[in-house]
Design an enzyme around this catalytic site. Structure first.
Site, PDB file in Angstrom:
ATOM      1  N   ASP A  65       0.780  -1.226   0.051  1.00 49.46           N
ATOM      2  CA  ASP A  65      -0.072   0.107  -0.207  1.00 49.46           C
ATOM      3  C   ASP A  65       0.934   1.426   0.073  1.00 49.46           C
ATOM      4  OD1 ASP A  65      -2.006   1.989   0.579  1.00 49.46           O
ATOM      5  OD2 ASP A  65      -3.256   0.429   1.608  1.00 49.46           O
ATOM      6  N   THR A 102      -7.112   3.987  -1.650  1.00 50.16           N
ATOM      7  CA  THR A 102      -6.719   2.865  -1.303  1.00 50.16           C
ATOM      8  C   THR A 102      -7.812   1.777  -1.856  1.00 50.16           C
ATOM      9  OG1 THR A 102      -5.282   3.225   0.429  1.00 50.16           O
ATOM     10  CG2 THR A 102      -6.219   0.965   0.518  1.00 50.16           C
ATOM     11  N   ASN A 123     -12.846   6.025  -0.493  1.00 44.95           N
ATOM     12  CA  ASN A 123     -12.816   5.133   0.754  1.00 44.95           C
ATOM     13  C   ASN A 123     -14.147   5.119   1.547  1.00 44.95           C
ATOM     14  OD1 ASN A 123     -10.268   4.394   0.051  1.00 44.95           O
ATOM     15  ND2 ASN A 123      -9.182   5.709   1.429  1.00 44.95           N
ATOM     16  N   HIS A 225       1.692   8.279   5.347  1.00 47.18           N
ATOM     17  CA  HIS A 225       0.486   9.253   5.910  1.00 47.18           C
ATOM     18  C   HIS A 225       1.041  10.098   7.218  1.00 47.18           C
ATOM     19  CE1 HIS A 225      -2.894   8.698   3.447  1.00 47.18           C
ATOM     20  NE2 HIS A 225      -2.577   7.340   3.565  1.00 47.18           N
ATOM     21  N   ASP A 268      -1.152   0.358  -4.762  1.00 49.92           N
ATOM     22  CA  ASP A 268      -2.370   1.017  -5.333  1.00 49.92           C
ATOM     23  C   ASP A 268      -2.240   2.536  -5.758  1.00 49.92           C
ATOM     24  OD1 ASP A 268      -1.795   1.657  -2.575  1.00 49.92           O
ATOM     25  OD2 ASP A 268      -3.804   1.519  -1.920  1.00 49.92           O
TER      26      ASP A 268
END
Ligand SMILES: *[C@@H]1O[C@H](CO)[C@@H](O)[C@H](O)[C@H]1NC(C)=O
Ligand SMILES: *[C@@H]1O[C@H](CO)[C@@H](O)[C@H](O)[C@H]1NC(C)=O
Ligand SMILES: *[C@@H]1O[C@H](CO)[C@@H](O)[C@H](O)[C@H]1NC(C)=O
Ligand SMILES: [Zn+2]
Length: 459
Positions: A65, A102, A123, A225, A268
């Site tokens: 990810d 994602t 999301n 993040h 992704d």
């Protein structure tokens, strides 16, 4: 450097129906495909087990990810490098779908559909028609299209998922079987344990080995993040993912199947820095138009608006168009801080390349936010710098990686970047599955895969 030449065996494609006839050929081909593999030749187990374990195509689809394209150059990544050197790589990365988030992207990879068609348009979102809120719910009504695990099981193959967004949604003949489908998603399950679960499937009797498997790593997204894409902790997370790939490769080699398994490593989306200085404040547009906070479903990286016009408003579509025009007038006036980095659209007017209009779930007004910019209502809640994704899929920073390794992937081959909706057909072709309708091109598989039965041999 060894020279390779293509060898044709006469099969260019096959389907499930042909499988029984081709199995003997397959064994021969699989041996041919790995005969030039020096690791196999030098390993003792290869000598003592000349018959290959796998007599069918197997795909292991791995997602890391938030693995932004270029992260592989941050540090030593010997295992990813090995896959690249002996496999096929998207030269300048894998292009995500918009929005580069994602859930939409993992499900586009699994279904070959753009989010407008597979239904997971963000999301989290509110369906403008029903008012229902989606927050990664497992109710199958949200999840449209046919993901690969369902296609596989529908057509008599076995699938196993060690996490993947959507994989624990019960759909069609996919029942998320115990032992072959990890659910619910649990961020605390160590990556090593996820890898080892996959490896354990290769210890099953031949007929029980899943044909299609997914493996999901939540790094380096988590660090990305928190700290943004340029931080020592990202570099560490990249090294960790590479180590996990080493664990996969070593485990497959130990079981003598590394050369037989189609290992696809991808991500992704990418990651970009968000910082306080790069913000557009909606309240700054007030001289042109007042936009109340409760009309806004998401601020950034995608501005999503569903205005609530009063009952007296006869034509909300017209009002929406007026609102969009006023907002853009303000943003382009030169008087709104960072205004030039936000452009607002009626969803029908979004650039076609985004494929982001044909779903009633997409709110009527969408703002495209500049790379790394934030949008907030007002100046009250200051934040630190961090990392984010979700922006226009045109931005290079949103790209991820694609590497395919295994019998059907050419060695040391670079292909131009492509959108991740192509992957569904690629996996379906490798597994001999009839693909469900999707947004990939059926011709694409030919550009990235060796025809079935063709393999590369040392001259
Ligand atoms: C999540 O995984 C951790 C580590 O394996 C485990 O201790 C915990 O019980 C799991 N939580 C759930 C809800 O399954
Ligand atoms: C700022 O915006 C938030 C919503 O994002 C709102 O809750 C808050 O009341 C606003 N503050 C001011 C001073 O307008
Ligand atoms: C994507 O695929 C779906 C399902 O086949 C189809 O309905 C839709 O028109 C396609 N969209 C595009 C942009 O190709
Ligand atoms: Zn992600």
């Amino acid at each position: 450097m060894a020279k390779y030449k293509p060898v044709r065996s006469g099969f260019t494609s096959y389907s499930l129906y042909k499988l029984p006839q081709i199995v003997p050929f397959l064994i021969v081909l699989v041996v041919a495909a790995t005969a030039d593999d020096s690791d196999f030749r030098s390993s003792n187990s290869w000598r003592s087990h000349p018959s290959k374990k796998l007599t069918k195509p197997v795909v292991l689809l791995i997602s890391s990810d938030g693995f932004r394209f270029g992260y592989q150059f941050k540090t030593e990544t010997p295992n990813i490098d090995l896959l690249i050197a002996r496999g096929t790589e998207a030269q300048t990365g894998l292009i995500p779908v918009f929005p580069t988030m994602t859930f939409p992207n993992h499900y586009s990879i699994a279904t070959g559909l753009y989010p407008a068609y597979h239904g997971i348009i963000m999301n989290k979102f509110t369906d403008p028609i029903t008012g229902e809120f989606f927050n990664r719910n497992l109710d199958p009504k949200w999840w449209l299209g046919e993901p690969l695990w369902e296609t596989a099981v529908n057509q008599g193959l076995k699938a196993a998922t060690v996490f993947w967004p959507g994989s624990d949604v019960l759909k069609g003949s996919w029942t998320c079987p115990k032992g072959f489908c990890k659910t619910p998603y649990n961020v605390s399950v160590p990556l090593e344990e996820r890898v080892d679960t996959i490896l354990s499937y290769f210890d099953l009797p031949k007929s029980e080995i899943p044909d299609f498997m997914t493996l999901y790593f939540d790094e380096p997204d988590l660090q990305g993040h928190q700290y943004g894409p340029d931080d020592p902790r990202i570099t560490q997370a990249v090294a960790k993912v590479d180590k996990m790939m080493g664990r996969v490769i070593k485990g497959l080699k130990k079981r003598n199947v590394f050369g037989d398994v189609h290992v696809i490593l991808l991500g992704d989306h990418g990651m970009v820095t968000n910082c306080d200085k790069k913000v557009i404040y909606i309240d700054d547009l007030a001289d042109w138009i007042k936009v109340p906070a409760d009309w806004i479903q998401a601020y950034f990286p995608v501005l999503a608006m569903n205005p609530r016009w009063g009952k007296d408003v006869k034509n909300p579509g017209e009002k929406n168009a007026e609102l969009v025009a006023k907002m853009n007038e303000a943003l382009s006036s030169g008087k709104v801080e960072n205004g030039e980095f936000l452009q607002v659209y009626l969803k029908e007017k979004l650039p076609k390349r985004l494929h982001y209009s044909e779903s009633s779930r997409i709110p009527p007004i969408i703002g495209m936010v500049g790379e790394g910019l934030m949008v907030k209502q007002n100046r009250t809640n200051a934040q630190e710098c961090f990392g984010n994704h979700g922006y226009d899929n045109m931005f290079f920073s949103m790209r991820s990686i694609f590497i395919g390794h295994g019998p059907r992937f050419r060695r040391g081959k670079k292909v131009p970047s492509f959108e991740n909706v192509q992957i569904y057909n690629v996996v379906a072709e490798i597994l001999g599955l009839r693909p469900a309708p999707n947004n990939g091109s059926s011709l694409f598989t030919r550009s990235i895969l060796l025809p079935f039965g063709e393999t590369w041999e040392v001259e």
